[in-house]
Each structure stands twice: as C-alpha cells, then as structure tokens.
Design an enzyme around this catalytic site. Sequence first.
Site, short mmCIF file in Angstrom:
data_model
loop_
_atom_site.label_atom_id
_atom_site.label_comp_id
_atom_site.label_asym_id
_atom_site.label_seq_id
_atom_site.Cartn_x
_atom_site.Cartn_y
_atom_site.Cartn_z
N GLU A 57 1.01 -1.42 0.08
CA GLU A 57 -0.02 0.06 -0.13
C GLU A 57 0.87 1.28 0.00
O GLU A 57 0.60 2.28 -0.45
CB GLU A 57 -0.99 0.07 1.16
N CYS A 89 -0.44 0.41 7.79
CA CYS A 89 -0.80 0.99 6.33
C CYS A 89 -2.24 1.35 6.35
O CYS A 89 -2.47 2.35 5.66
CB CYS A 89 -0.83 -0.43 5.36
N MET A 168 15.44 -47.44 -7.10
CA MET A 168 15.68 -49.04 -7.54
C MET A 168 15.99 -49.70 -6.25
O MET A 168 16.28 -49.22 -5.34
CB MET A 168 16.94 -49.12 -8.51
N ARG A 189 11.74 -24.94 -3.66
CA ARG A 189 12.62 -24.73 -2.58
C ARG A 189 12.63 -23.25 -2.56
O ARG A 189 12.83 -22.70 -1.07
CB ARG A 189 13.98 -25.02 -2.90
N LEU A 209 20.62 -29.19 0.39
CA LEU A 209 19.46 -28.77 0.82
C LEU A 209 19.68 -27.22 0.48
O LEU A 209 19.02 -26.35 1.50
CB LEU A 209 18.99 -29.05 2.18
N GLY A 301 12.83 -39.33 2.48
CA GLY A 301 12.56 -40.80 2.10
C GLY A 301 11.02 -41.37 2.46
O GLY A 301 10.39 -40.82 3.05
#
Length: 369
Positions: A57, A89, A168, A189, A209, A301
């Site tokens: 604003e 504001c 796998m 992220r 990370l 995981g």
Amino acid sequence: MSDFSRDDRQYMARALQLAALGLYSTDPNPRVGCVLVREGRIIGEGWHEVAGGPHAEVIALQQAGEQARGATAYVTLEPCCHHGKTPPCSEALIAAGLGRVIAAMEDPNPQVAGKGLAQLQQAGIAVACGLLADEAAALNPGFVSRMARGKPFVRCKLASSLDGRTAMASGESQWITGPAARADVHRLRARSSAIMSGIGTVLADDPSLTVRLEDDQLAPRQPLRVVLDPHLSTPPTARFLSQPGHSLIATASEAPALQAALEAAGAEVIQLPHGPDAIDLNALMGVLAERQVNEILLETGAVLSGALLHAGVIDELVIYMAPKLMGDGGRGLFHTPGLDKLADAVPLTITDMRAVGDDWRITATIAED
C-alpha cells in the site's frame, strides 16, 4: 461476490499478479499486492518486495501522490493496523484520503483480523472484503496456516517413476526426473521458509538442501535447513552444514558430545520430546511456527514421508512422475504400515496436473472426510 463489478475484479486480479512477484522474497511476511484506481485509471501500484521493506500500500501511495485522494485501493490482504518493522498501512491510507478500500481477504493475524478494515471504516472510508479471496489465500498458504492453525503449511515433494518407484531396489535414485523438473523443484525450494529432510537421506545422499537457480534474483535467500535426526547421527562433515544460511537439527537424544561437535560444525541443535516416530512431529511443527516458518518443503525418504503423513502433518503433495518403469522391486513413495484394506487408503484430491519437461507434476491435497 455480486456486490463487486467487473472492473473491481480486473483491478484485484492485477493486485494478485503484483503480490505474486514477492513469491520468493517476502518470507516470513505475506505476499501482498496493491492497485490504486481513480476515475477508471490506475494511478499507483505496489507489492511487498522484502520483509522489513515498505508494504504494498505504501509503495502504491508513493506512486500516486496527491492523486490518491478519493481513489479506490485494491489490496490482496487487509491493511495492517499495528506497528511492526513498518508503520500501519491503515494509517497511511487514511492520511492519503482514500475514498474506498477493497481487500481480497481479512488478515488471519490476530493482531489485525478485521481491525484494519474497521479502522478505515471509522475514518469514513468505504470498505469491502472478499473479492477473489480464495486466490489471495492460495498465494499465502503458509502465512494463513501459521496464523490460523499455529503450524506451517507442509508440502511434500516426491519424484517417482510411472509405476510409483522412488529408487531402484539397489537404492539408486539419481536422476529419476529430467532437468526441467529438477529446476521446478528449486523454485519450490526458493518459495519455502524451510527445507526439511531426515537423517536417512543425509546419510544416503549427503544433500546440500539449498536453492540453486541460474537466476539468482529468484533466490535472494536460502531457506532454513531442518534435519530430523533422532539419535544425532549426522556427521559433522555433512554437506548441508557448510552451506550458506542456517541449519537446524532436531533430535530426541541427549548426547552432549555429539551435539557439541555438530554445533562446532555450524548447526543449531534442538531437543524435542519423543513421539511415536522417535521425534514428536507435531511439537516440531509448533517450534517452527514460533520461528515464523510459513512453508516447509519436505525432501524425505519413504519412511519419514510415511511418518509425517501418518501424523497428519502433510498438507500438500507435489509428485514429479517420470515416463519410465523401475520395476516392482523398487522403493515406494511412502512407507505406510497398517494400510491393509482398501478402506484404509489415504484419499487425495488432485488440484493440478501439468507437464514439466518430459515429466508430469501432480499436485494433490489430503481429501477431507
């Protein structure tokens, strides 16, 4: 809502576009946009660009100058009415002599929660609220969650093959998806307050990370890194500990020597109560909310993802599905013991599905009962 005109909707849609420009930079504040209109013409625009900086604003009012008197303000979140890092504001809008203020939604912050609009109304300004409210809330799921529920919004990111395998049988998992999907993950992220992982992922993959994007303007900060490590098994040489930004290790163990070694490596270690999954996950969410964490991106995981799902912590799933088959010996998305009957299945609501490069991104929420 029928009380709003077509022009009102167009100007609020523009304010939402502006708010989205702060997607990666306003944390822990909400993303907010503002458009000032007088006699059918936009005279000022602004969005909250960075925490501690001027609010949307105020920027729009600075653009408009004296033309703001008698104008209408379209703002995606109720104007604040309390003193924080910047003045209220609501007072700025009153001082500028606005004739009308339309807010997309009330501010869920208990310090505001309708008080900003009431202050404007008491000053003789016409106010209305509820225009494109769902769209406004969708821009700030974490802020709304933290204010309304006392916990962050948790988004679980997973990558799988078409037959639902994340690795796998040997454990090999890099890379299931293509470059476009991986870049998209970094944008997830970048918008997050924190990236959370578990000790299993740290020991298996040694991840950084961090946000890594070609355009650094999209990632002006590194999110908090949170690792769940019940027994303080993180090696002090773990890659995430040497990255820019702050690393937090949550544990349920009291091991002063291990804790000291991790703190010497740059981590902050916090003790949490024991829970059904070694660490009390809901207690962790409360601690992170107190630290003004709005959105968490889980990069975990199957075991930890399953535990978080079981604890009711996860709000949204983002699954990147690659067009390949990895076989029935591969690892699944979630470790979910106890789901033996179809009646036990976790129902989901798919909210979005789109191609990202050669892969598909499926966004879903946990369906309400």
